[in-house]
Design an enzyme around this catalytic site. Structure first.
Site, PDB file in Angstrom:
ATOM      1  N   LYS A   1      22.271  26.174  15.729  1.00 32.32           N
ATOM      2  CA  LYS A   1      23.147  25.645  14.726  1.00 32.32           C
ATOM      3  C   LYS A   1      23.326  24.047  15.071  1.00 32.32           C
ATOM      4  O   LYS A   1      24.266  23.649  15.877  1.00 32.32           O
ATOM      5  CB  LYS A   1      24.506  26.177  14.678  1.00 32.32           C
TER       6      LYS A   1
ATOM      7  N   CYS B   1      10.244  31.321   2.571  1.00 35.18           N
ATOM      8  CA  CYS B   1      10.102  31.579   4.071  1.00 35.18           C
ATOM      9  C   CYS B   1       8.721  31.261   4.428  1.00 35.18           C
ATOM     10  O   CYS B   1       8.324  30.996   5.691  1.00 35.18           O
ATOM     11  CB  CYS B   1      10.508  33.165   4.550  1.00 35.18           C
TER      12      CYS B   1
ATOM     13  N   GLY C   1      27.063  29.709   6.022  1.00 37.83           N
ATOM     14  CA  GLY C   1      26.767  30.927   6.518  1.00 37.83           C
ATOM     15  C   GLY C   1      26.636  31.743   5.441  1.00 37.83           C
ATOM     16  O   GLY C   1      26.400  31.523   4.314  1.00 37.83           O
TER      17      GLY C   1
ATOM     18  N   ARG D   1      28.778  45.038  12.957  1.00 33.45           N
ATOM     19  CA  ARG D   1      29.253  45.228  11.570  1.00 33.45           C
ATOM     20  C   ARG D   1      28.097  45.366  10.340  1.00 33.45           C
ATOM     21  O   ARG D   1      27.217  44.813  10.720  1.00 33.45           O
ATOM     22  CB  ARG D   1      30.184  43.987  11.226  1.00 33.45           C
TER      23      ARG D   1
END
Lengths: 381, 146
Positions: free
Chosen positions: A16, A80, A115, A187
């Site tokens: 990041k 991509c 994000g 999660r």
């Protein structure tokens, strides 16, 4: 007509990098790629820059800063597959004899979005229904579990291997190993895919120098021949699509093997598009590494790691190394260059001679994916 | 980076030259300084090629060399051209910007502030500062703050 070779390669460590602009990300990679080939900026005859979210003139914003002037700079978006498409265009120009030294850049900065899932094009009817990239792969995973009698732990094993490989790659965004239990306990992003089964948000840049055979001989450096470069777009259907047989990858891979005269069993090292765990399993089959229906066992038997049939994603892949989308195809080529010239350090695949890289691109309604690139590389003697 | 410190950047390890430039980080370094009442811009010059640039940068834009050193210049320059902007996607309007040529060969896009006097191409201007902000004004305008 000339064969095309990679003679220099570099990337920045993925992560990041919120304090870096697109040129700030790419310049160290470009300068180090040129330095590794001993080529001056003024010798570069053409530039192709792959990115998805860089905005106008991304390539020019990079190369104007370091002494590449006047030559054609082409910016490529193929989601991509942008970086790999840039490599494909460089290969085409070298092959055609149009240029002898082409710089290929892949760069993207996903932290600019803060994000969450990749922003898709809101004009698309499935996006309007709520499609996000992990949901597409999650439905693929759901179907895989349903048809194959597989368990969620079979998916999680992909992340475990990716992180184990990435732990040895100083350029990887994630360098910590994980267990199946940790992967499954993280999660949910899109059920059944959990957080640790999804590639991270991150920023990166990579660059390779593609040259003609004459320039390769003049430089006299370790080189990797591009044995095949295949780009496909998807084929629209409004009917039923088998999500476990992504036709765009099957077709691209089969074309690449045919063009190169190389078989899947000849390949020593693979960097494939593991944006989500399920993708790696499905692509083992699509790339012909194992038979349809056998991918989960193929992974679990250790055939796709060190000591197996073929090392898949020695870099850690998109799951561990990171996936700044337009960068990834070039970052894969950098890894191929390092692996096939025995410069990969602790993650070196022993005696690697033939490599394959694979990236798909995008989620748009009616297509399997919007783009797919498959490259075959061979160590040059 | 986890094993022995690298001496060169390669596939097995990297040194600081592989790290991205943090060019968007908020800098604690002002882009100008005031010396003997004169406002000077802080640019950079390449040790090997002599290329000059403003703002300061890390890489020579002519050769790619990473050998830029600090260079200050000003306060006098020449207004090459200018425009007062009435519609803008980047700032409240109206405002005036212009290209200012300095005698070291560097051209700088600057805010142009005048106390009502007409601007003209090739007019002498000088650097001024107001707090953390710098701009240029026609030289004829006396009594600038520092």
């Amino acid at each position: 007509m000339s064969q095309a070779y990679i003679v220099g390669a570099a990337m920045i460590p993925m992560g990041k990098h919120r304090d870096s602009s697109y040129s700030g990300l790419a310049l160290p990679a470009v300068l180090n790629a040129l330095a590794s080939a001993g080529v001056a900026p003024s010798e570069v005859q053409s530039v192709v820059c792959g990115h998805a979210f860089g905005g106008m003139l991304t390539g020019q914003r990079i190369v104007k800063e370091m002494g590449i002037a006047s030559v054609p700079v082409t910016n490529v978006d193929n989601a991509c597959s942008g970086g790999a498409t840039a490599l494909h265009l460089a290969w085409k120009d070298i092959q055609a004899g149009r240029h002898e030294i082409v710089l290929v850049i892949g760069v993207d900065k996903l932290t600019q979005f803060g994000g969450g899932t990749l922003p898709l094009v809101l004009e698309d009817p499935e996006v309007q229904q709520g499609m996000v990239m992990p949901a597409l792969y999650a439905m693929r995973a759901r179907r895989y579990l349903h048809e194959r009698g597989a368990q969620p732990s079979d998916l999680a094993e992909v992340s475990v291997k990716a992180r184990r490989h990435g732990a040895k790659n100083p350029y990887a965004q994630f360098r910590k190993e994980v267990t199946v239990d940790e992967v499954l306990a993280s999660r949910y992003i899109c059920e059944p895919l959990t957080l640790l089964q999804c590639c991270p948000t991150g920023d990166g840049a990579a660059a390779v120098l593609v040259v003609s055979d004459a320039v390769r001989r003049r430089l006299g450096l370790p080189a990797v021949r591009i044995a095949a470069s295949i780009l496909h777009s998807g084929a629209m259907t409004t009917g039923f699509r088998d999500m476990l047989r992504p036709e765009i990858t099957y077709h691209s891979a089969s074309d690449a093997y045919e063009a190169a005269g190389i078989g899947a069993s000849d390949v020593d090292v693979v960097e494939l598009h593991d944006a989500f765990t399920i993708a790696e399993l499905v692509y083992y089959e699509a790339l012909g590494l194992c038979k349809p229906g056998e991918s989960a066992d193929y992974l679990k038997s250790g055939k796709t790691t060190y000591g197996g049939d073929v090392v898949v994603n020695p870099s850690g892949g998109l799951l561990s190394k990171g996936h700044p989308v337009g960068c990834s195809g070039v970052a894969q080529a950098v890894e191929m260059y390092w692996q096939l010239t025995a410069q990969a350090g602790a993650r070196q695949v022993d005696q690697a001679r033939i490599g394959l890289s694979h990236v798909t691109g995008g989620g748009i309604a009616g297509l399997d994916h919007g783009a797919c690139t498959v490259h075959l590389f061979e160590r040059a003697l | 980076m986890s094993t022995a410190p690298a001496t060169t950047t390669s596939g097995s390890a990297f040194t600081s030259d592989a790290l991205p430039f943090t060019d968007l980080a908020v800098s604690d370094q002002s882009s100008f300084e005031i010396r003997d009442g004169a406002v000077l811009l802080r640019g950079s010059v390449s040790r090997s090629s002599g290329s000059r640039a403003f703002p300061a940068r890390l890489v020579c834009h002519e050769t790619g060399a990473r050998d830029m050193e600090p260079m200050t210049f000003g306060p006098r320059g020449t207004l090459y051209s200018y425009s007062t902007v009435h519609v803008s996607s980047s700032r409240p309007t109206p405002y005036t910007i212009g290209y200012v040529d300095f005698d070291n060969g560097v051209r700088v896009l600057a805010q142009v502030e005048s106390a009502g006097e007409m601007l003209a191409c090739d007019q002498p201007v000088e650097l001024r500062a107001d707090g953390a902000r710098w701009f240029v004004s026609p030289v004829s305008q006396q009594g600038a703050s520092a």
